[in-house]
Design an enzyme around this catalytic site. Sequence first.
Site, PDB file in Angstrom:
ATOM      1  N   ARG A  22       6.022  -6.684   0.595  1.00  0.00           N
ATOM      2  CA  ARG A  22       5.351  -5.957   1.685  1.00  0.00           C
ATOM      3  C   ARG A  22       3.838  -6.023   1.547  1.00  0.00           C
ATOM      4  O   ARG A  22       3.132  -6.185   2.537  1.00  0.00           O
ATOM      5  CB  ARG A  22       5.834  -4.500   1.708  1.00  0.00           C
ATOM      6  CG  ARG A  22       7.285  -4.412   2.147  1.00  0.00           C
ATOM      7  CD  ARG A  22       7.876  -3.064   1.828  1.00  0.00           C
ATOM      8  NE  ARG A  22       7.307  -2.012   2.651  1.00  0.00           N
ATOM      9  CZ  ARG A  22       7.301  -0.724   2.308  1.00  0.00           C
ATOM     10  NH1 ARG A  22       7.789  -0.352   1.141  1.00  0.00           N
ATOM     11  NH2 ARG A  22       6.790   0.163   3.121  1.00  0.00           N
TER      12      ARG A  22
ATOM     13  N   ARG B 171       7.718   7.519  -3.506  1.00  0.00           N
ATOM     14  CA  ARG B 171       8.141   8.112  -2.231  1.00  0.00           C
ATOM     15  C   ARG B 171       9.649   8.369  -2.215  1.00  0.00           C
ATOM     16  O   ARG B 171      10.446   7.523  -2.601  1.00  0.00           O
ATOM     17  CB  ARG B 171       7.771   7.170  -1.077  1.00  0.00           C
ATOM     18  CG  ARG B 171       8.352   7.620   0.253  1.00  0.00           C
ATOM     19  CD  ARG B 171       7.614   7.055   1.425  1.00  0.00           C
ATOM     20  NE  ARG B 171       7.647   5.602   1.490  1.00  0.00           N
ATOM     21  CZ  ARG B 171       6.945   4.900   2.382  1.00  0.00           C
ATOM     22  NH1 ARG B 171       6.183   5.509   3.271  1.00  0.00           N
ATOM     23  NH2 ARG B 171       7.013   3.594   2.398  1.00  0.00           N
TER      24      ARG B 171
ATOM     25  N   LYS C 178      -0.245   6.386   6.234  1.00  0.00           N
ATOM     26  CA  LYS C 178      -0.376   6.388   7.698  1.00  0.00           C
ATOM     27  C   LYS C 178       0.594   7.358   8.357  1.00  0.00           C
ATOM     28  O   LYS C 178       0.226   8.115   9.241  1.00  0.00           O
ATOM     29  CB  LYS C 178      -0.088   4.992   8.292  1.00  0.00           C
ATOM     30  CG  LYS C 178      -0.990   3.890   7.825  1.00  0.00           C
ATOM     31  CD  LYS C 178      -0.672   2.580   8.552  1.00  0.00           C
ATOM     32  CE  LYS C 178       0.718   2.015   8.254  1.00  0.00           C
ATOM     33  NZ  LYS C 178       0.901   1.529   6.878  1.00  0.00           N
TER      34      LYS C 178
ATOM     35  N   ARG D 164       1.227  -5.493  13.631  1.00  0.00           N
ATOM     36  CA  ARG D 164       1.206  -5.947  12.243  1.00  0.00           C
ATOM     37  C   ARG D 164       0.805  -7.403  12.126  1.00  0.00           C
ATOM     38  O   ARG D 164       0.767  -7.947  11.026  1.00  0.00           O
ATOM     39  CB  ARG D 164       2.588  -5.756  11.638  1.00  0.00           C
ATOM     40  CG  ARG D 164       2.740  -4.422  10.913  1.00  0.00           C
ATOM     41  CD  ARG D 164       4.123  -4.408  10.360  1.00  0.00           C
ATOM     42  NE  ARG D 164       4.328  -3.687   9.148  1.00  0.00           N
ATOM     43  CZ  ARG D 164       4.715  -2.422   9.080  1.00  0.00           C
ATOM     44  NH1 ARG D 164       4.811  -1.681  10.138  1.00  0.00           N
ATOM     45  NH2 ARG D 164       5.000  -1.889   7.917  1.00  0.00           N
TER      46      ARG D 164
ATOM     47  N   ARG E 248      13.805   4.719   0.140  1.00  0.00           N
ATOM     48  CA  ARG E 248      13.965   3.636   1.114  1.00  0.00           C
ATOM     49  C   ARG E 248      14.263   2.336   0.379  1.00  0.00           C
ATOM     50  O   ARG E 248      13.640   2.067  -0.636  1.00  0.00           O
ATOM     51  CB  ARG E 248      12.676   3.465   1.930  1.00  0.00           C
ATOM     52  CG  ARG E 248      12.557   4.419   3.098  1.00  0.00           C
ATOM     53  CD  ARG E 248      11.194   4.404   3.734  1.00  0.00           C
ATOM     54  NE  ARG E 248      10.651   3.073   4.015  1.00  0.00           N
ATOM     55  CZ  ARG E 248       9.529   2.865   4.720  1.00  0.00           C
ATOM     56  NH1 ARG E 248       8.864   3.893   5.214  1.00  0.00           N
ATOM     57  NH2 ARG E 248       9.087   1.647   4.925  1.00  0.00           N
TER      58      ARG E 248
HETATM   59  P1  AMP Z   1       7.085   0.950   7.926  1.00  0.00           P
HETATM   60  O1  AMP Z   1       7.915   2.176   8.025  1.00  0.00           O
HETATM   61  O2  AMP Z   1       5.943   0.930   8.888  1.00  0.00           O
HETATM   62  O3  AMP Z   1       6.648   0.664   6.515  1.00  0.00           O
HETATM   63  O4  AMP Z   1       8.013  -0.274   8.360  1.00  0.00           O
HETATM   64  C1  AMP Z   1       9.171  -0.585   7.617  1.00  0.00           C
HETATM   65  C2  AMP Z   1       9.646  -1.997   7.943  1.00  0.00           C
HETATM   66  O5  AMP Z   1       9.981  -2.080   9.343  1.00  0.00           O
HETATM   67  C3  AMP Z   1       8.622  -3.093   7.736  1.00  0.00           C
HETATM   68  O6  AMP Z   1       8.543  -3.529   6.384  1.00  0.00           O
HETATM   69  C4  AMP Z   1       9.152  -4.167   8.661  1.00  0.00           C
HETATM   70  O7  AMP Z   1      10.285  -4.798   8.111  1.00  0.00           O
HETATM   71  C5  AMP Z   1       9.621  -3.345   9.854  1.00  0.00           C
HETATM   72  N1  AMP Z   1       8.536  -3.158  10.844  1.00  0.00           N
HETATM   73  C6  AMP Z   1       7.943  -1.993  11.217  1.00  0.00           C
HETATM   74  N2  AMP Z   1       6.995  -2.196  12.141  1.00  0.00           N
HETATM   75  C7  AMP Z   1       6.984  -3.543  12.361  1.00  0.00           C
HETATM   76  C8  AMP Z   1       6.225  -4.397  13.202  1.00  0.00           C
HETATM   77  N3  AMP Z   1       5.253  -3.917  13.994  1.00  0.00           N
HETATM   78  N4  AMP Z   1       6.507  -5.727  13.173  1.00  0.00           N
HETATM   79  C9  AMP Z   1       7.462  -6.225  12.385  1.00  0.00           C
HETATM   80  N5  AMP Z   1       8.200  -5.483  11.563  1.00  0.00           N
HETATM   81  C10 AMP Z   1       7.977  -4.152  11.543  1.00  0.00           C
END
Ligand code: AMP
Length: 209
Positions: free
Chosen positions: A167, A123, A14, A89, A156
């Site tokens: 996740r 990654r 994404k 989410r 990460r």
């Molecule tokens: P991402 O970079 O989108 O994979 O997000 C990394 C982490 O940030 C996720 O695993 C969550 O812990 C947190 N996170 C990001 N977006 C959200 C969201 N909309 N709601 C809750 N946690 C989020």
Amino acid sequence: MHRIVFLGPPGVGKGTQAATLAGELGVPHLSTGDLLRAAVAAHTPLGQQAQGYMDAGRLVPDDLVLDILRERLAADDARAGFLLDGYPRNLAQAQRLEQITSLDAVLAFELPAHQLVERLSGRRVCPTCQTVYNLATRPPKVAGRCDRDGSELVQRPDDRPEAIGTRLAVYAEQTAPLLSYYRKSGLLRPVDASGTPDEVAARVRGALH
Ligand code: AMP
């Protein structure tokens, strides 16, 4: 208007696609994950509250994420549209988003689970400019170093094997129900996320036209 949500499991690509499309459409790429990681790096109170959830691969509480998102959506550059990556989410977040803005499309990226794990574990990220690499499919020119600024690439914390399983489970339980939610509202546009970034980008353009 381009008010577009990027929906899909972690590792589906994404962020890569949103970065490309944002440049083409001239609208900002808003990633709640990036906003939260910046808050963690800056040691803000919000970042300190969010970090434990993020490192474990769990969702940060809705109120914290909404605060950071609402502030970003209110900025001038988001007025003509935005690509929202990583939000909503869960169902509660989708309902809250509706109170803030209407949407034009929801792109739903699809990829088999074993490929998600491959993409997540391969990654690597530049801590300076945030460019994303993949050891298998998009390696840096010099091993371990960012092509742009030479910084040492990092993994990460939530791309480590312990967090990846969490996740994917959180996605299946909390986020996947949004697919039928947006299908019912007529916004959903499925995108096959297999293949190279260029191949997927071509499908994204097709889905939006
Ligand atoms: P991402 O970079 O989108 O994979 O997000 C990394 C982490 O940030 C996720 O695993 C969550 O812990 C947190 N996170 C990001 N977006 C959200 C969201 N909309 N709601 C809750 N946690 C989020």
